[in-house]
Design a protein around this motif. Structure first.
Motif, PDB file in Angstrom:
ATOM      1  N   MET A 197      -2.249  19.283  -5.565  1.00 30.33           N
ATOM      2  CA  MET A 197      -1.788  18.330  -5.653  1.00 30.33           C
ATOM      3  C   MET A 197      -2.680  17.014  -5.879  1.00 30.33           C
ATOM      4  SD  MET A 197       1.375  19.172  -5.002  1.00 30.33           S
ATOM      5  CE  MET A 197       2.239  17.761  -4.382  1.00 30.33           C
ATOM      6  N   MET A 198      -2.054  16.077  -6.350  1.00 28.55           N
ATOM      7  CA  MET A 198      -2.727  14.666  -6.783  1.00 28.55           C
ATOM      8  C   MET A 198      -2.086  13.596  -5.653  1.00 28.55           C
ATOM      9  SD  MET A 198      -3.063  12.573  -9.979  1.00 28.55           S
ATOM     10  CE  MET A 198      -1.135  11.796 -10.298  1.00 28.55           C
ATOM     11  N   LEU A 199      -3.201  12.938  -5.079  1.00 26.05           N
ATOM     12  CA  LEU A 199      -2.637  11.849  -4.443  1.00 26.05           C
ATOM     13  C   LEU A 199      -3.066  10.519  -5.117  1.00 26.05           C
ATOM     14  CD1 LEU A 199      -1.620  10.509  -1.568  1.00 26.05           C
ATOM     15  CD2 LEU A 199      -4.340  10.368  -0.945  1.00 26.05           C
ATOM     16  N   ARG A 200      -1.906   9.802  -5.374  1.00 24.81           N
ATOM     17  CA  ARG A 200      -1.718   8.575  -6.148  1.00 24.81           C
ATOM     18  C   ARG A 200      -1.692   7.516  -5.207  1.00 24.81           C
ATOM     19  NH1 ARG A 200       1.912   4.898  -8.615  1.00 24.81           N
ATOM     20  NH2 ARG A 200       1.083   4.309 -10.882  1.00 24.81           N
ATOM     21  N   ALA A 201      -2.829   6.646  -4.919  1.00 15.41           N
ATOM     22  CA  ALA A 201      -2.649   5.476  -4.083  1.00 15.41           C
ATOM     23  C   ALA A 201      -2.853   4.092  -4.908  1.00 15.41           C
ATOM     24  CB  ALA A 201      -4.266   5.635  -3.050  1.00 15.41           C
ATOM     25  N   GLU A 202      -1.610   3.324  -4.549  1.00 17.10           N
ATOM     26  CA  GLU A 202      -1.660   2.080  -5.079  1.00 17.10           C
ATOM     27  C   GLU A 202      -1.657   0.934  -4.257  1.00 17.10           C
ATOM     28  OE1 GLU A 202       1.479   0.118  -8.258  1.00 17.10           O
ATOM     29  OE2 GLU A 202       1.859   1.941  -7.496  1.00 17.10           O
ATOM     30  N   THR A 203      -2.166  -0.086  -4.657  1.00 17.50           N
ATOM     31  CA  THR A 203      -2.407  -1.264  -3.588  1.00 17.50           C
ATOM     32  C   THR A 203      -2.066  -2.597  -4.531  1.00 17.50           C
ATOM     33  OG1 THR A 203      -3.261  -2.273  -1.730  1.00 17.50           O
ATOM     34  CG2 THR A 203      -4.773  -1.489  -3.554  1.00 17.50           C
ATOM     35  N   ARG A 204      -1.840  -3.579  -4.064  1.00 17.03           N
ATOM     36  CA  ARG A 204      -2.008  -5.108  -4.583  1.00 17.03           C
ATOM     37  C   ARG A 204      -2.175  -5.771  -3.415  1.00 17.03           C
ATOM     38  NH1 ARG A 204       4.067  -4.223  -5.353  1.00 17.03           N
ATOM     39  NH2 ARG A 204       3.384  -3.580  -7.280  1.00 17.03           N
ATOM     40  N   ILE A 236      -5.524   4.827  -7.759  1.00 14.61           N
ATOM     41  CA  ILE A 236      -6.687   5.681  -7.659  1.00 14.61           C
ATOM     42  C   ILE A 236      -5.750   7.006  -7.532  1.00 14.61           C
ATOM     43  CG2 ILE A 236      -8.428   6.457  -6.483  1.00 14.61           C
ATOM     44  CD1 ILE A 236      -8.974   3.692  -7.755  1.00 14.61           C
ATOM     45  N   ASN A 237      -6.276   7.878  -8.584  1.00 15.48           N
ATOM     46  CA  ASN A 237      -5.451   9.207  -8.507  1.00 15.48           C
ATOM     47  C   ASN A 237      -6.565  10.024  -7.832  1.00 15.48           C
ATOM     48  OD1 ASN A 237      -3.214   8.349  -9.540  1.00 15.48           O
ATOM     49  ND2 ASN A 237      -3.865   8.654 -11.633  1.00 15.48           N
ATOM     50  N   ILE A 238      -6.492  10.862  -6.880  1.00 10.68           N
ATOM     51  CA  ILE A 238      -7.276  11.817  -6.117  1.00 10.68           C
ATOM     52  C   ILE A 238      -6.661  13.197  -6.561  1.00 10.68           C
ATOM     53  CG2 ILE A 238      -8.442  12.622  -4.116  1.00 10.68           C
ATOM     54  CD1 ILE A 238      -7.753   9.713  -3.105  1.00 10.68           C
ATOM     55  N   HIS A 239      -7.412  14.042  -7.403  1.00  8.57           N
ATOM     56  CA  HIS A 239      -6.886  15.300  -7.780  1.00  8.57           C
ATOM     57  C   HIS A 239      -7.551  16.376  -6.833  1.00  8.57           C
ATOM     58  CE1 HIS A 239      -5.821  14.036 -11.549  1.00  8.57           C
ATOM     59  NE2 HIS A 239      -6.712  12.962 -11.814  1.00  8.57           N
ATOM     60  N   HIS A 240      -6.792  17.516  -6.736  1.00  9.18           N
ATOM     61  CA  HIS A 240      -6.912  18.478  -5.754  1.00  9.18           C
ATOM     62  C   HIS A 240      -7.140  18.047  -4.191  1.00  9.18           C
ATOM     63  CE1 HIS A 240      -7.730  21.159  -9.345  1.00  9.18           C
ATOM     64  NE2 HIS A 240      -8.877  20.320  -9.309  1.00  9.18           N
ATOM     65  N   PHE A 241      -6.252  17.049  -3.885  1.00 12.42           N
ATOM     66  CA  PHE A 241      -6.213  16.256  -2.843  1.00 12.42           C
ATOM     67  C   PHE A 241      -5.970  17.311  -1.642  1.00 12.42           C
ATOM     68  CE2 PHE A 241      -3.877  14.101   0.707  1.00 12.42           C
ATOM     69  CZ  PHE A 241      -5.052  13.299   1.237  1.00 12.42           C
ATOM     70  N   ASP A 242      -5.097  18.429  -1.491  1.00 13.99           N
ATOM     71  CA  ASP A 242      -4.960  19.253  -0.546  1.00 13.99           C
ATOM     72  C   ASP A 242      -6.072  20.039  -0.271  1.00 13.99           C
ATOM     73  OD1 ASP A 242      -4.980  20.419  -3.136  1.00 13.99           O
ATOM     74  OD2 ASP A 242      -3.119  21.448  -2.773  1.00 13.99           O
ATOM     75  N   THR A 243      -7.070  20.311  -1.056  1.00 19.14           N
ATOM     76  CA  THR A 243      -8.264  20.933  -0.993  1.00 19.14           C
ATOM     77  C   THR A 243      -9.230  19.879  -0.007  1.00 19.14           C
ATOM     78  OG1 THR A 243      -8.418  22.459  -2.751  1.00 19.14           O
ATOM     79  CG2 THR A 243     -10.450  21.867  -1.569  1.00 19.14           C
ATOM     80  N   PHE A 296       1.019  -1.190   0.152  1.00 16.31           N
ATOM     81  CA  PHE A 296       0.116  -0.040  -0.100  1.00 16.31           C
ATOM     82  C   PHE A 296       0.741   1.371   0.051  1.00 16.31           C
ATOM     83  CE2 PHE A 296      -4.767   0.116   1.038  1.00 16.31           C
ATOM     84  CZ  PHE A 296      -5.054   1.295   0.422  1.00 16.31           C
ATOM     85  N   ARG A 297       0.714   1.961  -1.155  1.00 15.24           N
ATOM     86  CA  ARG A 297       1.464   3.085  -1.157  1.00 15.24           C
ATOM     87  C   ARG A 297       0.834   4.355  -1.617  1.00 15.24           C
ATOM     88  NH1 ARG A 297       7.155   4.108  -1.973  1.00 15.24           N
ATOM     89  NH2 ARG A 297       7.821   6.182  -2.978  1.00 15.24           N
ATOM     90  N   PHE A 298       1.089   5.518  -0.742  1.00 15.06           N
ATOM     91  CA  PHE A 298       0.457   6.926  -1.422  1.00 15.06           C
ATOM     92  C   PHE A 298       1.446   7.877  -1.601  1.00 15.06           C
ATOM     93  CE2 PHE A 298      -2.271   5.067   1.855  1.00 15.06           C
ATOM     94  CZ  PHE A 298      -3.516   5.284   1.536  1.00 15.06           C
ATOM     95  N   ASP A 299       1.449   8.311  -2.811  1.00 15.91           N
ATOM     96  CA  ASP A 299       2.338   9.583  -3.475  1.00 15.91           C
ATOM     97  C   ASP A 299       1.556  10.840  -3.706  1.00 15.91           C
ATOM     98  OD1 ASP A 299       5.183   8.124  -3.901  1.00 15.91           O
ATOM     99  OD2 ASP A 299       3.726   6.728  -4.540  1.00 15.91           O
ATOM    100  N   LEU A 300       2.334  11.968  -3.310  1.00 11.91           N
ATOM    101  CA  LEU A 300       1.775  13.196  -3.417  1.00 11.91           C
ATOM    102  C   LEU A 300       2.385  13.605  -4.749  1.00 11.91           C
ATOM    103  CD1 LEU A 300       1.145  14.606  -0.130  1.00 11.91           C
ATOM    104  CD2 LEU A 300      -0.608  14.186  -1.755  1.00 11.91           C
ATOM    105  N   ILE A 301       1.805  13.989  -5.940  1.00 15.50           N
ATOM    106  CA  ILE A 301       2.409  14.403  -7.124  1.00 15.50           C
ATOM    107  C   ILE A 301       1.730  15.913  -7.512  1.00 15.50           C
ATOM    108  CG2 ILE A 301       2.826  13.862  -9.373  1.00 15.50           C
ATOM    109  CD1 ILE A 301       2.056  10.988  -8.733  1.00 15.50           C
ATOM    110  N   LYS A 302       2.779  16.957  -7.784  1.00 15.99           N
ATOM    111  CA  LYS A 302       2.031  18.319  -8.212  1.00 15.99           C
ATOM    112  C   LYS A 302       1.751  18.028  -9.428  1.00 15.99           C
ATOM    113  CE  LYS A 302       3.965  22.682  -8.236  1.00 15.99           C
ATOM    114  NZ  LYS A 302       2.722  23.152  -7.289  1.00 15.99           N
ATOM    115  N   GLU A 303       0.370  18.888  -9.629  1.00 18.22           N
ATOM    116  CA  GLU A 303      -0.263  19.094 -10.778  1.00 18.22           C
ATOM    117  C   GLU A 303      -0.263  20.539 -11.166  1.00 18.22           C
ATOM    118  OE1 GLU A 303      -3.447  15.565 -11.501  1.00 18.22           O
ATOM    119  OE2 GLU A 303      -3.879  17.160  -9.909  1.00 18.22           O
ATOM    120  N   ASP A 304      -1.099  20.900 -12.417  1.00 19.16           N
ATOM    121  CA  ASP A 304      -1.189  22.204 -12.370  1.00 19.16           C
ATOM    122  C   ASP A 304      -1.808  23.254 -11.357  1.00 19.16           C
ATOM    123  OD1 ASP A 304       0.312  21.875 -14.789  1.00 19.16           O
ATOM    124  OD2 ASP A 304      -1.308  21.704 -16.292  1.00 19.16           O
TER     125      ASP A 304
END
Length: 691
Positions: free
Chosen positions: A633-640, A657-664, A622-630
């Motif tokens: 921030m987008m939270l990219r959640a990945e699991t297997r 699962i990509n969650i856009h505007h995650f900071d909001t 299970f991993r969460f990555d915060l990635i900067k967008e225009d």
């Protein structure tokens, strides 16, 4: 004719011989006789140890030197020069008396004035009380006044002119540590008493520094007017209403105060007698005002009365103020007792700062010593709104629990050093405006500088719980320092999120003039279930622990509270469990990961198996990555992992699962009290394209 010339020559020679004899008698007999007569008069006045030497004694001029009136040299005169006429000598007066190098030594100890043998003088001047000199000139004279062992030297020059038999004008200039004071006015000498109805004492100086003190007055303008009646054994002095005392500013250590003086009046009675030397005095003041611009503090209508007596148990006076203005706050007046005695000035007051709690104040000021203490006894605050009602900046806060304050100010190495300690014990603070509550707040904050406010490093506070919206942080600790009222530095902060997760940050600077906080939040042993519970309103439940780093930026003026940088969270190696309690939510997540799960019949079968697996899922990663967008921030959640139900559970090799505007979304989840509608949230934010 020859006989006449011989007669005149013999007369001339005889005259020279007689004159020589007279001068010899004058030089060798009259001068010692005059010295003996003068010393006899001084003995009769109570000065048996007086010494002097007559250098010159003519019919119109006399010079006396090496004058001392006591063994201890309490009063010495280098040279006393008298100028007179025979007619003036007949009347017992001298035209001009010039004193050069006169030194008077006196002392004040334990509130008593000590003039040494001069206190034994038993007579008071010329016969009939007349001033026996038409003019007295003082040159290079000095008064050495020792106060409790510390000598102060005052240099004196000036002229005293007689206007009538008993009246005269004085014009004296007194210098002390570079400051010059002029004493001028009309006076009288009657029956051995010095009397004046209006004696003016004026001083003007750019700077006046009191010795061994942190106090200095700038742009001083003093015009004091006295009425005086001074005898050899006692004196009465009054300060007249025409007096003026002003200073542009008063420097106390590093603090600058503006002082406005209103009404002043005073009187003093001094007894010089050796067996009962004493001083009784009183000073009254009114309409006094002080202000400190740096602290935005002003106090008006200060009034009171200070009695003084040289006895150890002198009476106490009183003082009071008008309202005290601190910034936009109006604080209650201060009133108490004030005492001026042999040990210095002392002050005591109980200040009703809060409705149910008073601040106890004590101050003691003596030469070379300043001690001020103030204390608000630590106790339970009955009314949680009391502090907010008193201070506008805290009006949105409710404060309950044990709060106390200890304050002190002392003179250290010539500077005033303050120390204020705020003590907290089991305090609860709730901010009604932003709905933040801190419970179980303990610790102390110490200020060692007031303008601007500063603290030593490593001020420490602890709390049991911090709540904001649905966020609950526990077991918190904070170490910090205050650099000014605009700048703060957090050395370290740590809290627990959920059951096990520890969040920590270090070296955070907050400047109100540049309100931006940037730091890295370090996460250790964060319970995955707690993390997902906050984000999904408990729709997703999970087990396992996370580690990671999240860059944070805090802008108070921004639309949301937190801005995230690129960071990550990952689970500890090993299997964990997750369950989606809403089957529709699981189906929507799969459809967002791959649209064929919603349209392709074959994929629908797989979708149903995957939904069943996600309802009871064992993950291996299970991993969460915060990635900067225009935008944001987008939270990219990945699991297997795989499902845990049935004989042949469904495996999921990678669900992203990509969650856009995650900071909001995160700010909404953490800092609002209303529960999020998870379906709407997923619809709004889970619009990424999964892989």
């Amino acid at each position: 004719m020859a006989r006449l010339r011989r007669f005149l020559r013999w007369v001339f020679l005889l005259t020279l011989v007689l004159l020589t004899i007279v001068l010899a008698i004058y030089a060798f007999a009259l001068r010692p006789a005059v010295e003996r007569y003068a010393l006899s008069m001084l003995t009769d006045m109570g000065l048996p140890d007086a010494r002097l030497r007559i250098d010159t004694l003519d019919l119109d001029h006399a010079v006396v030197s090496a004058i001392s009136l006591s063994k201890s040299d309490t009063l010495t005169i280098d040279t006393l020069e008298a100028m007179y006429s025979p007619d003036e000598l007949k009347r017992g007066v001298v035209h001009t008396l010039r004193l050069t190098g006169a030194t008077l030594r006196a002392a004040i100890k334990d509130g008593q004035l000590d003039l040494g043998p001069l206190t034994h003088i038993t007579t008071g001047g010329a016969a009939g009380g007349e001033w026996p000199f038409a003019r007295v000139e003082l040159k290079s004279c000095m008064i050495v006044l020792t106060i409790d062992g510390a000598p102060q030297r005052f240099y004196l020059d000036g002229v005293i002119d007689r206007t009538t038999a008993a009246d005269f004008k004085v014009d004296l200039h007194l210098r002390w540590r570079g400051y010059e004071t002029r004493l001028a006015g009309d006076c009288s000498l009657k029956d051995g008493r010095f009397i004046s109805d209006d004696l003016a004492c004026t001083t003007a100086a750019a700077l006046v520094q009191w010795p061994d003190s942190p106090v200095a007055a700038k742009q001083v303008d003093i015009a004091l007017h006295f009425a005086a009646d001074v005898g050899m054994d006692k004196a009465h002095v009054e300060l007249l209403p025409t007096s003026r005392l002003a200073a542009a500013s008063l420097q106390v250590g590093e603090d600058t105060w503006t002082v406005t003086l209103g009404n002043l009046s005073a009187h003093a009675d001094v007894n010089f007698a050796a067996d009962k030397s004493a001083i009784d005095a009183s000073l009254a003041f009114g309409n006094l005002a002080v202000a400190n611009e740096a602290a935005d503090l002003s106090i008006a209508d200060i009034h009171g009365q200070i009695p003084y007596t040289s006895s150890a148990d002198g009476p106490a006076g009183s003082f009071a103020t008008g309202d005290i203005h601190l910034g936009s706050d109006t604080l209650p007046p201060l009133a108490g007792s004030i005492r001026l005695g042999a040990g210095g000035l002392s002050l005591d007051a109980d200040w009703p700062l809060l409705s149910a709690a008073s601040v106890t104040i004590h101050a003691a000021v003596a030469p070379g010593e300043v001690n001020v203490t103030a204390s608000l006894p630590q106790g339970h605050i009955v009314d949680p709104t009391a502090i907010g009602q008193r201070f506008a900046a805290l009006r949105d806060l409710e404060i309950d629990g044990g709060v106390g304050v200890d304050a002190a100010m002392n003179l250290v190495d010539g500077a005033l050093v303050p120390r204020v300690t705020l003590k907290l014990d089991g305090v609860t603070v709730r901010d009604r405006k932003v709905d933040v509550t801190i419970e179980g707040l303990n610790g102390a904050i110490t200020l060692d500088h007031l303008t601007p406010p500063r603290t030593p490093p490593s001020q420490t506070l602890n709390f049991t719980t911090l709540r904001s919206g649905k966020l609950a942080l526990t077991d918190g600790s904070l170490a910090f320092r205050i650099d000014s009222d605009r700048r703060y530095f957090v050395e370290r902060v740590g809290v627990t999120l959920g059951s096990t997760g520890r969040l920590a940050a270090h070296a955070i600077t907050y400047d109100l003039d540049q309100p931006l906080v940037k730091t890295d939040l370090y996460i250790e042993s964060l319970n995955l279930g707690d993390w997902l519970s906050v984000l999904t309103n408990e729709t997703i439940r999970a087990s396992g622990t996370l580690y990671g780093r999240l860059p944070l930026t805090f802008r108070p003026e921004a639309h949301w509270k937190l801005t995230l940088g690129e960071g990550f969270l990952y689970n500890r190696p090993g299997p964990g469990q997750m369950a989606l309690t809403d089957a529709k939510l699981a189906a929507d997540l799969l459809a967002q990961a791959d649209p064929r799960f919603a349209t392709d019949p074959t994929y629908k079968t797989v979708r149903d198996r995957a939904v069943d697996a996600l309802s009871d899922f064992e993950y291996s990663m299970f991993r969460f990555d915060l990635i900067k967008e225009d935008e944001g921030m987008m939270l990219r959640a990945e699991t297997r992992g795989k499902g845990r139900k049935g004989k042949d559970p469904q495996e999921i090799s990678s669900l992203v699962i990509n969650i856009h505007h995650f900071d909001t979304l995160l700010n909404q989840a953490l800092f609002t009290t209303s529960r999020l509608n998870i379906d709407d949230a997923l619809k709004d934010f889970f619009e990424g394209k999964g892989k």
